[in-house]
Design a protein around this motif. Structure first.
Motif, PDB file in Angstrom:
ATOM      1  N   ILE A  62       1.064  -1.066  -0.067  1.00  0.00           N
ATOM      2  CA  ILE A  62       0.058   0.071   0.058  1.00  0.00           C
ATOM      3  C   ILE A  62       0.825   1.188  -0.014  1.00  0.00           C
ATOM      4  O   ILE A  62       1.631   1.555   1.065  1.00  0.00           O
ATOM      5  CB  ILE A  62      -0.985  -0.083   1.205  1.00  0.00           C
ATOM      6  CG1 ILE A  62      -1.699  -1.057   1.468  1.00  0.00           C
ATOM      7  CG2 ILE A  62      -1.704   1.209   1.205  1.00  0.00           C
ATOM      8  CD1 ILE A  62      -2.446  -1.547   2.547  1.00  0.00           C
ATOM      9  N   PRO A  63       0.977   1.906  -1.115  1.00  0.00           N
ATOM     10  CA  PRO A  63       1.823   2.872  -1.234  1.00  0.00           C
ATOM     11  C   PRO A  63       1.495   4.239  -0.107  1.00  0.00           C
ATOM     12  O   PRO A  63       0.234   4.403   0.022  1.00  0.00           O
ATOM     13  CB  PRO A  63       1.964   3.581  -2.665  1.00  0.00           C
ATOM     14  CG  PRO A  63       0.781   2.510  -3.429  1.00  0.00           C
ATOM     15  CD  PRO A  63       0.185   1.708  -2.432  1.00  0.00           C
ATOM     16  N   ASP A  64       2.361   4.713   0.509  1.00  0.00           N
ATOM     17  CA  ASP A  64       1.939   5.912   1.365  1.00  0.00           C
ATOM     18  C   ASP A  64       1.418   5.484   2.298  1.00  0.00           C
ATOM     19  O   ASP A  64       0.177   6.256   3.073  1.00  0.00           O
ATOM     20  CB  ASP A  64       1.521   7.258   0.637  1.00  0.00           C
ATOM     21  CG  ASP A  64       2.447   7.764  -0.387  1.00  0.00           C
ATOM     22  OD1 ASP A  64       3.721   7.631  -0.244  1.00  0.00           O
ATOM     23  OD2 ASP A  64       2.109   8.002  -1.434  1.00  0.00           O
ATOM     24  N   GLU A  65       1.253   4.265   2.949  1.00  0.00           N
ATOM     25  CA  GLU A  65       0.246   3.685   3.939  1.00  0.00           C
ATOM     26  C   GLU A  65       0.693   4.890   5.173  1.00  0.00           C
ATOM     27  O   GLU A  65       1.922   5.018   5.830  1.00  0.00           O
ATOM     28  CB  GLU A  65       0.781   2.520   4.481  1.00  0.00           C
ATOM     29  CG  GLU A  65       0.016   1.831   5.630  1.00  0.00           C
ATOM     30  CD  GLU A  65       0.252   0.514   5.951  1.00  0.00           C
ATOM     31  OE1 GLU A  65       0.889  -0.117   5.155  1.00  0.00           O
ATOM     32  OE2 GLU A  65      -0.393  -0.179   6.917  1.00  0.00           O
ATOM     33  N   PRO A  66      -0.511   5.250   6.003  1.00  0.00           N
ATOM     34  CA  PRO A  66       0.014   6.362   6.863  1.00  0.00           C
ATOM     35  C   PRO A  66       0.134   5.648   8.183  1.00  0.00           C
ATOM     36  O   PRO A  66      -0.097   4.390   8.333  1.00  0.00           O
ATOM     37  CB  PRO A  66      -1.517   7.263   6.722  1.00  0.00           C
ATOM     38  CG  PRO A  66      -2.466   6.164   6.606  1.00  0.00           C
ATOM     39  CD  PRO A  66      -1.773   5.370   5.260  1.00  0.00           C
ATOM     40  N   ILE A  67       0.676   6.586   9.228  1.00  0.00           N
ATOM     41  CA  ILE A  67       0.831   5.999  10.398  1.00  0.00           C
ATOM     42  C   ILE A  67      -0.386   6.502  11.344  1.00  0.00           C
ATOM     43  O   ILE A  67      -1.062   7.594  11.185  1.00  0.00           O
ATOM     44  CB  ILE A  67       2.057   6.833  11.292  1.00  0.00           C
ATOM     45  CG1 ILE A  67       3.126   6.398  10.388  1.00  0.00           C
ATOM     46  CG2 ILE A  67       2.005   6.515  12.783  1.00  0.00           C
ATOM     47  CD1 ILE A  67       3.929   5.144  10.690  1.00  0.00           C
TER      48      ILE A  67
END
Ligand code: HEM
Length: 502
Positions: free
Chosen positions: A467-472
């Protein structure tokens, strides 16, 4: 903690009926009156600047919102910029003074008279009244002494080989024949396995797997509404605690029997250390105490280490420059061993200097433990401000980690700031492991464990985030929101392949 969950609940905003609105309004009026009355109690006192927010809920809603959006540092810094390094707020039903900056940290971590270490009720119920996080004074000193002794550098440097073997076995057990993995649960299992093996002598197997499952249920109760009735998260967690106690009690009895038989080395695991302890009256610890200590050690050791490992894997898949430098350093370790991968000792861990700096910078940026509370047990004063009895104080790592007067260009991810040749940071300013009386006794262990995992992972596999740019998200600890699934494949025998392009 309880209020935090109330406002996280999705049905809270959407299904509010008219009688509820009337009830809430009445409650707010009563609370407002109560608040005013309480406020007069502090007349003549110089409280820190800041806002106590709305009656009852204080500033909990904005804090939880910020937490969910990974904007908690912004929440904190908005107030530091406005009010200074010490400010008041009200969160989770308790008036709170947030102490930041070097002086604030020093004051809080020194744990002077009137500052007591106590966790929210939910955590105390799940980990037990004898947990390390509930005790203080001579009892804390006695038990902490056993933990520090067990984790002292000379001892853990000798067991690097043992931890190394566990890491290798776990990686091959979990990854052989697979082409993708969710890093969060994967690292959790690795950290849990190492904790069980090294601290308590519980080998891989059914008993450890059951402990893992029960602990995962129990830990959810730490951040739930403390309502112990069937159907609630807290009830399930308390039931899991009861089952955990049964299993652990059997294990403790077994360790006691082994010690009595004299067939074991009592330095081998920490349950032996607890069983050997004697207090000032020459009395041993009771079994319930040992049980709660084991639960608190599981809690303290594996979740925060998991976060560090996950954030490292995430960073390495995003930053090619750092990735290549870490890979190069880890290959050098294999070269020094004559090209043979395998037994890593303390000497090799010391070679992993750049990799550890990256880990240190990860913990500056995303401290696995955001901060923690202390209770105020008598009126105290700090920096010209009064902090009344019954309030709580909160230390927050980012209050110094993101301070530009301490860390130049703090928003920049820069592992070189931890070069020993460059400037060292003043005491009480870099605090991912806390400081003072309650400083984390596991810091050296974390270094060994994390460097071993990264060594084997980066030299054996290449990977890419699915998942590109999966957030925190902070829940409340900083985890990749979707568990960080990655696609990976083993490197070929040729270690000369550069980069992480797959
Ligand atoms: C990256 C991993 C870790 C981080 C960031 C971390 C962080 C912390 C922090 C900040 C505290 C102090 C809390 C406070 O003062 O309010 C603490 C306490 C503690 N940590 Fe760790 N920790 C980690 C791993 C471990 C490990 C592997 C162990 C294994 C034994 C451990 C055992 C403990 C214990 C027993 C305490 C309580 C000490 C006391 O109250 O005297 N931690 N940790």
């Amino acid at each position: 903690m309880d209020l935090m969950i109330l406002f996280e609940h999705p049905s809270f905003e959407s299904k509010v009926s008219s009688p509820t609105i009337i009830l809430v309004t009445l409650l707010a009026l009563v609370a407002g009156f109560y608040y005013k009355h309480k406020a007069s109690k502090h007349a003549g006192k110089k409280l820190p600047p800041g806002s106590l927010g709305f009656p009852l809920v204080g500033e909990s809603i904005s804090l939880v919102r910020a937490q969910k959006r990974d904007k908690i540092d912004d929440w904190m810094w908005k107030r530091i910029d406005k009010f200074g390094p010490i400010f008041k707020t009200s969160i989770f039903g308790t008036k709170t003074v947030v102490l930041t900056g070097q002086a604030g940290n020093r004051f809080l971590f020194s744990g002077g008279d009137g500052i007591s270490y106590k966790q929210p009720k939910t955590i105390a119920s799940i980990l037990g009244k004898y947990s390390l996080f509930e005790i203080s004074g001579s009892r804390h000193k006695l038990i902490r002494g056993a933990i520090v002794g067990f984790l002292k550098p000379e001892r853990i440097q000798k067991i690097v080989g043992e931890i190394n073997l566990l890491v290798q076995q776990q990686l091959s057990k979990e990854l052989d024949g697979e082409d993708s993995v969710k890093i969060v649960p994967f690292m959790k299992r690795i950290a849990f396995n190492i904790t069980c093996n090294i601290f308590f002598g519980i080998p891989d197997g059914k008993e450890k797997d059951t402990l893992f499952e029960e602990f995962s249920v129990a830990v959810k109760g730490c951040w739930a509404v403390p309502l112990d009735i069937p159907g609630t998260v807290f009830h399930r967690a308390m039931q899991a605690r009861a089952r955990l106690c049964k299993i652990l009690s059997k294990i403790i009895d077994e360790r006691k029997r082994q010690m009595e038989e004299g067939t074991v080395d009592v330095n081998e695991n920490i349950i032996y250390s607890f069983l050997s302890l004697r207090d000032e009256n020459d009395e041993p610890l009771i079994e319930e105490e040992i049980l709660d200590m084991v639960l608190s050690l599981i809690m303290a050791s594996h979740d925060s280490t998991t976060i560090l490992l996950c954030l490292l894997v995430r960073l390495l898949s995003r930053d090619a420059e750092i990735y290549n430098k870490v890979l190069e350093e880890q290959r050098e370790v294999i070269k020094v061993k004559g090209g043979r991968d395998g037994k890593i000792t303390w000497n090799e861990i010391q070679m992993m200097k750049y990799s550890w700096r990256v880990a240190q910078e990860v913990m500056r940026f995303y401290p696995p433990i955001f901060g923690n509370f202390r209770q105020i047990t008598k009126d105290i004063e700090f920096d010209g401000f009064d902090i009344p009895k019954g309030w709580q104080v909160l230390w927050v790592a980012s209050g110094t980690h993101m301070d530009k007067s301490i860390f130049e260009d703090p928003e920049k991810f820069d592992p070189s700031r931890f070069d020993t040749s460059s400037k060292t940071f003043p005491p009480y300013t870099y605090v991912p492991f806390g400081a003072g009386l309650r400083i984390c006794p596991g810091a050296d262990f974390v270094r060994i464990e994390s460097m071993l995992v990264i060594h084997h992972f980066i030299t054996k596999y290449q990977w890419k985030e699915i998942i590109p740019d999966e957030p925190i998200i902070r829940d409340p600890m900083p985890y990749p929101a979707m568990g960080l699934p990655v696609k990976f494949y083993p490197r070929s025998g040729d270690l000369a392949i550069a980069g992480n392009d797959i």
